[in-house]
Design a protein around this motif. Structure first.
Motif, PDB file in Angstrom:
ATOM      1  N   CYS A 209       0.845  -1.199   0.000  1.00  0.00           N
ATOM      2  CA  CYS A 209       0.000   0.000   0.000  1.00  0.00           C
ATOM      3  C   CYS A 209       0.877   1.245   0.000  1.00  0.00           C
ATOM      4  O   CYS A 209       2.043   1.182   0.385  1.00  0.00           O
ATOM      5  CB  CYS A 209      -0.965  -0.025   1.182  1.00  0.00           C
ATOM      6  SG  CYS A 209      -0.234   0.506   2.730  1.00  0.00           S
ATOM      7  N   PRO A 210       0.336   2.385  -0.409  1.00  0.00           N
ATOM      8  CA  PRO A 210       1.171   3.597  -0.487  1.00  0.00           C
ATOM      9  C   PRO A 210       1.459   4.193   0.895  1.00  0.00           C
ATOM     10  O   PRO A 210       2.249   5.134   0.990  1.00  0.00           O
ATOM     11  CB  PRO A 210       0.313   4.555  -1.319  1.00  0.00           C
ATOM     12  CG  PRO A 210      -1.087   4.087  -1.138  1.00  0.00           C
ATOM     13  CD  PRO A 210      -1.027   2.617  -0.922  1.00  0.00           C
ATOM     14  N   THR A 211       0.840   3.633   1.934  1.00  0.00           N
ATOM     15  CA  THR A 211       0.866   4.132   3.327  1.00  0.00           C
ATOM     16  C   THR A 211       0.066   5.438   3.445  1.00  0.00           C
ATOM     17  O   THR A 211      -0.136   6.152   2.463  1.00  0.00           O
ATOM     18  CB  THR A 211       2.291   4.355   3.912  1.00  0.00           C
ATOM     19  OG1 THR A 211       2.837   5.523   3.365  1.00  0.00           O
ATOM     20  CG2 THR A 211       3.189   3.164   3.714  1.00  0.00           C
ATOM     21  N   CYS A 212      -0.381   5.697   4.659  1.00  0.00           N
ATOM     22  CA  CYS A 212      -1.096   6.940   4.947  1.00  0.00           C
ATOM     23  C   CYS A 212      -0.926   7.210   6.429  1.00  0.00           C
ATOM     24  O   CYS A 212      -0.140   6.526   7.094  1.00  0.00           O
ATOM     25  CB  CYS A 212      -2.570   6.830   4.555  1.00  0.00           C
ATOM     26  SG  CYS A 212      -3.482   5.668   5.587  1.00  0.00           S
TER      27      CYS A 212
ATOM     28  N   ARG B  18      -2.483   6.370   8.841  1.00  0.00           N
ATOM     29  CA  ARG B  18      -2.800   5.230   9.724  1.00  0.00           C
ATOM     30  C   ARG B  18      -1.581   4.341   9.958  1.00  0.00           C
ATOM     31  O   ARG B  18      -1.540   3.566  10.887  1.00  0.00           O
ATOM     32  CB  ARG B  18      -3.883   4.362   9.087  1.00  0.00           C
ATOM     33  CG  ARG B  18      -5.255   4.940   9.179  1.00  0.00           C
ATOM     34  CD  ARG B  18      -6.291   3.883   8.795  1.00  0.00           C
ATOM     35  NE  ARG B  18      -7.593   4.504   8.696  1.00  0.00           N
ATOM     36  CZ  ARG B  18      -8.065   5.038   7.578  1.00  0.00           C
ATOM     37  NH1 ARG B  18      -7.343   5.016   6.483  1.00  0.00           N
ATOM     38  NH2 ARG B  18      -9.240   5.613   7.557  1.00  0.00           N
ATOM     39  N   THR B  19      -0.587   4.454   9.059  1.00  0.00           N
ATOM     40  CA  THR B  19       0.577   3.558   9.132  1.00  0.00           C
ATOM     41  C   THR B  19       1.446   3.914  10.335  1.00  0.00           C
ATOM     42  O   THR B  19       1.840   5.066  10.489  1.00  0.00           O
ATOM     43  CB  THR B  19       1.436   3.705   7.848  1.00  0.00           C
ATOM     44  OG1 THR B  19       0.573   3.835   6.743  1.00  0.00           O
ATOM     45  CG2 THR B  19       2.338   2.523   7.641  1.00  0.00           C
TER      46      THR B  19
ATOM     47  N   MET C 166       0.959  -4.527   3.762  1.00  0.00           N
ATOM     48  CA  MET C 166       0.027  -3.423   3.963  1.00  0.00           C
ATOM     49  C   MET C 166       0.313  -2.693   5.278  1.00  0.00           C
ATOM     50  O   MET C 166       0.715  -3.308   6.273  1.00  0.00           O
ATOM     51  CB  MET C 166      -1.418  -3.946   3.963  1.00  0.00           C
ATOM     52  CG  MET C 166      -1.760  -4.803   2.750  1.00  0.00           C
ATOM     53  SD  MET C 166      -1.586  -3.937   1.169  1.00  0.00           S
ATOM     54  CE  MET C 166      -3.080  -2.963   1.157  1.00  0.00           C
ATOM     55  N   GLY C 167       0.046  -1.388   5.270  1.00  0.00           N
ATOM     56  CA  GLY C 167       0.440  -0.527   6.381  1.00  0.00           C
ATOM     57  C   GLY C 167      -0.503  -0.498   7.562  1.00  0.00           C
ATOM     58  O   GLY C 167      -0.139   0.049   8.603  1.00  0.00           O
ATOM     59  N   CYS C 168      -1.697  -1.043   7.459  1.00  0.00           N
ATOM     60  CA  CYS C 168      -2.573  -1.053   8.632  1.00  0.00           C
ATOM     61  C   CYS C 168      -3.455  -2.275   8.630  1.00  0.00           C
ATOM     62  O   CYS C 168      -3.758  -2.855   7.585  1.00  0.00           O
ATOM     63  CB  CYS C 168      -3.388   0.235   8.735  1.00  0.00           C
ATOM     64  SG  CYS C 168      -4.821   0.249   7.656  1.00  0.00           S
TER      65      CYS C 168
ATOM     66  N   GLY D  70      -5.924  -3.009   5.555  1.00  0.00           N
ATOM     67  CA  GLY D  70      -4.955  -3.780   4.764  1.00  0.00           C
ATOM     68  C   GLY D  70      -5.508  -5.061   4.169  1.00  0.00           C
ATOM     69  O   GLY D  70      -5.503  -5.237   2.941  1.00  0.00           O
TER      70      GLY D  70
END
Ligand code: SF4
Length: 361
Positions: A268-271, A273-274, A308-310, A314
């Motif tokens: 994932c591109p991260t946001c 939430r990461t 995935m970052g979360c 995710g």
């Protein structure tokens, strides 16, 4: 959606068939200096292991021909070899004698049509192929002048002049490459050439640039042509290691459904939430999978692995993945087909993930 490829004539480079119904072949070029033969051998080995199907090598003088001979004597090549010849046609003849399955000649540099005829004669005798390799940087002055400096038309005319010569000589085992550093010129020139003739086309950009620029320009330029069904072999030119060119070529092809890459890592591109350094984690997963990724190229079953970052979104966002990992604050979840199968402390999760991937594969 499936891309309908243009049916071109089938040609052969040794045992490798190109064009026709054959898969789009991935090519790269040796970057090590020929004086350091051990480095060249290592590079060839890496390229062959990571799925490179055609290896091009610049042959610039007689000492390069001698090195080429040694490589053939030692049976280092497992895939067809293209000798890249620019100015001296005799090097093309000698490379064919040394055992290459194809010579690339640049009509802008090699000399008169009479000289090209000599190369054709030798290629016929050796059952070898020729790549007509026209580059925007070396178009003959008279052709540029005749086309009022129009690069696309000049590239097309340069290609067609040699195609007509080959046809007159009844030589048909050739492919065409028409490259410019301008993405648009490359696209237009190849579209026109593809509409005029049915010979296989090799796609690439010249001087595409360092990794980031090269990847983007090649993805756009080659991707547009491939999406129109044009292209029978490709090379992604990068100012970087040659094995990255191969990986990039397979990724471009697989993103269009034209080849399989085996293992495909998605992340994932991260946001906001990461809560972890996902970039580092993705690198670690890539390292874990490095060897498997090389082996898996061309395997029919593609495996999608997600990082995935979360943990909240995710597993759902990556539900197309076969297996994945999603990070929470202290725990991470390992999931298969969108469903969490395990929750593990973040410090242990990579080892556990590796175990699960090995089981899965
Ligand atoms: S998976 Fe989670 S962290 Fe990654 S982009 Fe989506 S919401 Fe953000």
């Amino acid at each position: 959606m499936i891309i309908k490829r243009k049916k071109t004539k089938e040609i052969y480079l040794g045992n490798l068939k190109i064009g026709g119904n054959n898969q789009i072949a991935v090519q790269s070029m040796i970057k090590s200096k020929l004086e350091n033969l051990d480095a060249v051998k290592r590079e060839i080995d890496i390229l062959q292991k990571c799925g490179c199907e055609v290896i091009r090598i610049a042959v610039f003088d007689q000492s390069a021909v001698q090195k080429l001979k040694i490589l053939f004597e030692q049976k280092i090549f497992l895939v067809p070899v293209v000798a890249d010849i620019q100015f001296d046609y005799k090097l093309a003849l000698d490379s064919l004698d040394a055992g290459v399955q194809c010579v690339r000649i640049n009509p802008g540099n090699i000399g008169s049509l009479n000289i090209i005829e000599k190369v054709v004669k030798k290629a016929k005798q050796k059952n070898a192929a020729i790549r007509i390799g026209v580059n925007s940087g070396s178009i003959k002055k008279e052709i540029l002048k005749k086309n009022n400096g129009n690069m696309v038309n000049s590239i097309v005319e340069s290609v067609m002049e040699i195609v007509e010569l080959f046809e007159k000589l009844k030589y048909f085992n050739f492919k065409i490459s028409a490259k410019a550093s301008s993405v648009l010129d490359t696209i237009y020139a190849n579209e026109i050439i593809s509409s005029k003739v049915d010979y296989p086309i090799h796609l690439g950009l010249t001087e595409a640039g360092p990794l980031f620029n090269g990847l983007i320009k090649s993805s756009v330029g080659l991707g547009i042509l491939l999406s129109k069904g044009i292209g029978d072999t490709i090379r992604v030119s990068l100012t970087d290691e040659s094995n990255k060119e191969v990986r990039a070529a397979f990724l471009i092809l697989s993103s269009l459904g034209l080849r399989k890459t085996g293992i495909d890592i998605i992340s994932c591109p991260t946001c906001s939430r990461t809560k972890v350094n996902l970039q580092e984690i993705v690198n670690s997963v890539e390292n874990i999978l490095k060897e498997k990724m090389k082996e898996s190229i061309n395997k029919l079953n593609e495996t999608k692995i997600a990082v995935m970052g979360c943990i909240v979104n995710g597993p759902g966002e990556a539900k197309d993945a076969d297996i994945g990992i999603a990070y929470g604050i202290k725990k991470a979840a390992i999931f298969k087909n969108g469903k969490v199968i395990k929750r593990v402390d973040t410090e242990n999760v990579l080892a556990e993930f590796e175990y699960e991937i090995n089981n899965f594969l």
